[in-house]
Design an enzyme around this catalytic site. Structure first.
Site, PDB file in Angstrom:
ATOM      1  N   ARG A  66       0.840  -1.163  -0.017  1.00  0.00           N
ATOM      2  CA  ARG A  66      -0.014   0.070   0.047  1.00  0.00           C
ATOM      3  C   ARG A  66       0.810   1.352  -0.064  1.00  0.00           C
ATOM      4  NH1 ARG A  66      -4.119   1.019   4.876  1.00  0.00           N
ATOM      5  NH2 ARG A  66      -2.346   0.563   5.851  1.00  0.00           N
ATOM      6  N   HIS A 110     -18.909  10.166   4.177  1.00  0.00           N
ATOM      7  CA  HIS A 110     -19.103   8.830   4.771  1.00  0.00           C
ATOM      8  C   HIS A 110     -20.659   9.106   4.709  1.00  0.00           C
ATOM      9  CE1 HIS A 110     -19.056   4.994   6.615  1.00  0.00           C
ATOM     10  NE2 HIS A 110     -19.527   5.514   7.580  1.00  0.00           N
ATOM     11  N   GLU A 175     -25.356  14.200   0.369  1.00  0.00           N
ATOM     12  CA  GLU A 175     -24.008  14.377  -0.096  1.00  0.00           C
ATOM     13  C   GLU A 175     -23.685  15.271  -0.838  1.00  0.00           C
ATOM     14  OE1 GLU A 175     -22.711   9.513   1.185  1.00  0.00           O
ATOM     15  OE2 GLU A 175     -22.645  10.186  -0.744  1.00  0.00           O
TER      16      GLU A 175
HETATM   17  C1  GRF Z   1     -20.922   7.830  -1.502  1.00  0.00           C
HETATM   18  O1  GRF Z   1     -22.321   7.251  -0.873  1.00  0.00           O
HETATM   19  C2  GRF Z   1     -19.802   8.048  -0.168  1.00  0.00           C
HETATM   20  O2  GRF Z   1     -20.586   8.335   1.065  1.00  0.00           O
HETATM   21  C3  GRF Z   1     -19.270   6.850   0.092  1.00  0.00           C
HETATM   22  O3  GRF Z   1     -19.088   6.176  -1.157  1.00  0.00           O
HETATM   23  C4  GRF Z   1     -20.247   6.527  -2.178  1.00  0.00           C
HETATM   24  C5  GRF Z   1     -19.677   7.058  -3.274  1.00  0.00           C
HETATM   25  O4  GRF Z   1     -20.649   7.366  -4.176  1.00  0.00           O
HETATM   26  N1  GRF Z   1     -17.707   6.940   0.656  1.00  0.00           N
HETATM   27  P1  GRF Z   1     -20.210   8.002  -5.682  1.00  0.00           P
HETATM   28  O5  GRF Z   1     -19.135   7.052  -6.388  1.00  0.00           O
HETATM   29  O6  GRF Z   1     -19.598   9.294  -5.269  1.00  0.00           O
HETATM   30  O7  GRF Z   1     -21.305   7.901  -6.498  1.00  0.00           O
END
Ligand code: GRF
Length: 211
Positions: A66, A110, A175
């Site tokens: 990693r 998240h 989001e």
């Molecule tokens: C999102 O729901 C975020 O919360 C999580 O991964 C998902 C990614 O979705 N970390 P996208 O690829 O942005 O559509």
């Protein structure tokens, strides 16, 4: 002008929301200049391509550890003089070296109200547990899994007939608004970190909405 890099492993709907926010000037003073992915077929790469943003698949299988993989990522970031690293559905834990190189300059989103339901089952875990309210969290990334200082959170009510898919759709709606807002605050220098706490110097940022 701040340079943003987005790291994504999948669909990239958050990447799209960020690109749209930059193009509509909801985020000003910054540009997404680089999108990196650990998955060759990540749709996020095509989204970047469509907007003329440099994008690159970096194959984890070509690196022994990693740390070595992250070293390759860091080289790309440094070449583009990246100021802020935005994780948007990036499914790998960053090495301590990476976190140190961009301390308090890496954000993640998240799909739960941290510290509840960290890890990969943020949505299913909340649903199975039976919580009535969940949501999403934008936070800075530290060495742990979803443990860094919280920048913004917003609640989403869980409905009785919710499935993982229906709940995900409502969380992602939030989001797509919350992530650009957090990035804009950072770009405008409105976030101060003291220990685990982030203080936002912006009247509107405290607005708490429930969907
Ligand atoms: C999102 O729901 C975020 O919360 C999580 O991964 C998902 C990614 O979705 N970390 P996208 O690829 O942005 O559509």
């Amino acid at each position: 002008m701040k340079h943003i890099a987005v790291l994504a492993s999948g669909n990239g709907s958050n990447l799209q929301a960020i690109i749209d926010a930059v193009e509509s000037k909801k985020i000003s003073g910054a540009q997404v200049v680089l999108v990196l992915s650990d998955k060759k077929d990540a749709y996020a790469l095509s989204r970047a391509q469509k907007h003329g943003i440099e994008n690159k698949f970096i194959n984890p299988k070509l690196y022994a550890s990693r740390q070595e993989y992250d070293h390759a990522l860091l080289a790309c970031l440094q070449e583009q003089k990246i100021d802020l690293v935005v994780l948007a559905g990036y499914m790998r834990l960053l090495s301590p070296e990476f976190v140190t190189a961009y301390r308090n300059r890496i954000m993640n989103i998240h799909p739960a109200l941290l510290p509840a339901f960290p890890g990969t089952k943020g949505i299913a875990g909340a649903l199975e547990y039976g919580v009535k309210i969940t949501g999403c969290t934008v936070h800075f990334v530290d060495e742990g899994m979803d443990t860094g200082p919280i920048i913004l959170q917003e609640a989403v009510v869980v409905k009785d007939d919710d499935t993982v898919e229906s709940l995900r759709a409502r969380i992602q709606n939030v989001e797509h608004r919350l992530y650009p807002k957090a990035i804009d605050l950072w770009v405008r220098g409105k976030i101060t970190i003291q220990g685990r706490r982030c203080f936002i110097d912006d009247d509107e940022a405290g607005t708490f909405e429930c969907l």
